[in-house]
Design a protein around this motif. Structure first.
Motif, PDB file in Angstrom:
ATOM      1  N   ASP A   1       0.786  -1.231   0.097  1.00 10.29           N
ATOM      2  CA  ASP A   1       0.036   0.086  -0.149  1.00 10.29           C
ATOM      3  C   ASP A   1       0.974   1.235   0.145  1.00 10.29           C
ATOM      4  N   GLY A   2       1.929   1.253  -0.836  1.00  9.03           N
ATOM      5  CA  GLY A   2       2.868   2.476  -0.728  1.00  9.03           C
ATOM      6  C   GLY A   2       3.984   2.439  -0.027  1.00  9.03           C
ATOM      7  N   ASP A   3       4.157   1.782   1.088  1.00  8.69           N
ATOM      8  CA  ASP A   3       5.064   1.837   2.093  1.00  8.69           C
ATOM      9  C   ASP A   3       5.953   0.677   2.013  1.00  8.69           C
ATOM     10  N   VAL A   4       7.300   0.996   2.224  1.00  5.14           N
ATOM     11  CA  VAL A   4       8.212  -0.207   2.138  1.00  5.14           C
ATOM     12  C   VAL A   4       8.035  -0.744   3.638  1.00  5.14           C
ATOM     13  N   TRP A   5       8.144  -2.182   3.637  1.00  4.28           N
ATOM     14  CA  TRP A   5       7.674  -2.782   5.103  1.00  4.28           C
ATOM     15  C   TRP A   5       8.825  -3.744   5.319  1.00  4.28           C
ATOM     16  N   LEU A   6       9.736  -4.358   4.230  1.00  2.45           N
ATOM     17  CA  LEU A   6      10.781  -5.240   4.463  1.00  2.45           C
ATOM     18  C   LEU A   6      11.725  -4.930   3.113  1.00  2.45           C
ATOM     19  N   SER A   7      12.861  -5.015   3.698  1.00  2.00           N
ATOM     20  CA  SER A   7      14.275  -4.843   2.666  1.00  2.00           C
ATOM     21  C   SER A   7      15.097  -6.190   2.751  1.00  2.00           C
ATOM     22  N   VAL A   8      15.413  -6.565   1.600  1.00  2.00           N
ATOM     23  CA  VAL A   8      16.571  -7.718   1.651  1.00  2.00           C
ATOM     24  C   VAL A   8      17.416  -7.433   0.795  1.00  2.00           C
TER      25      VAL A   8
END
Length: 177
Positions: free
Chosen positions: A76-83
């Protein structure tokens, strides 16, 4: 006619259990089966992602002194997880990777053999992977905390090991382990 007390108690438990299942509490998107071109187990990824309607995985190449690439899971437009993964010098450890990604340092947990380092919102691994210039590769998964949602350190630790193993199979390592 009197209802048995057990049925009344069950009705209360069910109504409490279902009260958190409003529209904002479910995932209306499919959990990805790959991140950054690497296959992932959706069951390991699911607890790391919040409820929402739309999901997008954005891949990118980053510069931080070492070759780095990764992806971000956007809901929904927001970063929640970065790998992301980074080429490293030989002997680089999971704890070294964790220290590189935690502002202020400290608060790390490591597995007994040191293959995973974790902190309140992330987990890291490192493994031997020789190419022409580098001797190791590190992998980091970091969750974003927002809207009252806390990161799940245990779920991050469960996710990072199989993800790193699958990633190693996609790298040009001469001795991936």
């Amino acid at each position: 006619m009197r209802r048995p007390a057990g049925l009344a108690a069950l009705a209360v438990v069910l109504s409490i259990g279902l009260s958190g299942c409003g529209d904002g509490e479910k995932k209306d998107y499919a959990i990805p089966t790959s991140l950054c071109g690497v296959p992932v187990d959706p069951q390991l990824l699911d607890p790391l992602l919040p409820p929402g309607k739309k999901i997008f995985v954005e891949e990118g190449h980053y510069a931080k002194g070492v070759p780095r690439e990764g992806c971000s899971v956007i809901i929904d437009g927001d970063v929640w997880l970065s790998v992301y993964g980074e080429w490293r010098k030989a002997g680089f450890t999971a704890l070294d990777a964790a220290k590189d990604h935690v502002v202020g340092g400290g608060g790390f947990n490591t597995t007994p053999n040191g293959d995973i380092a974790s902190w309140y919102r992330g987990a890291a691994t490192a493994f031997s992977c020789r190419d022409k210039e580098w001797g190791a590769y590190s992998t980091v998964a970091e969750a974003v905390e927002r809207d009252g949602r806390k990161a799940n350190e245990e779920a991050l630790k469960k996710f990072i090991a199989p993800y790193s193993k699958a990633l190693a199979e996609h790298l040009p390592c001469r001795d991936a382990s």
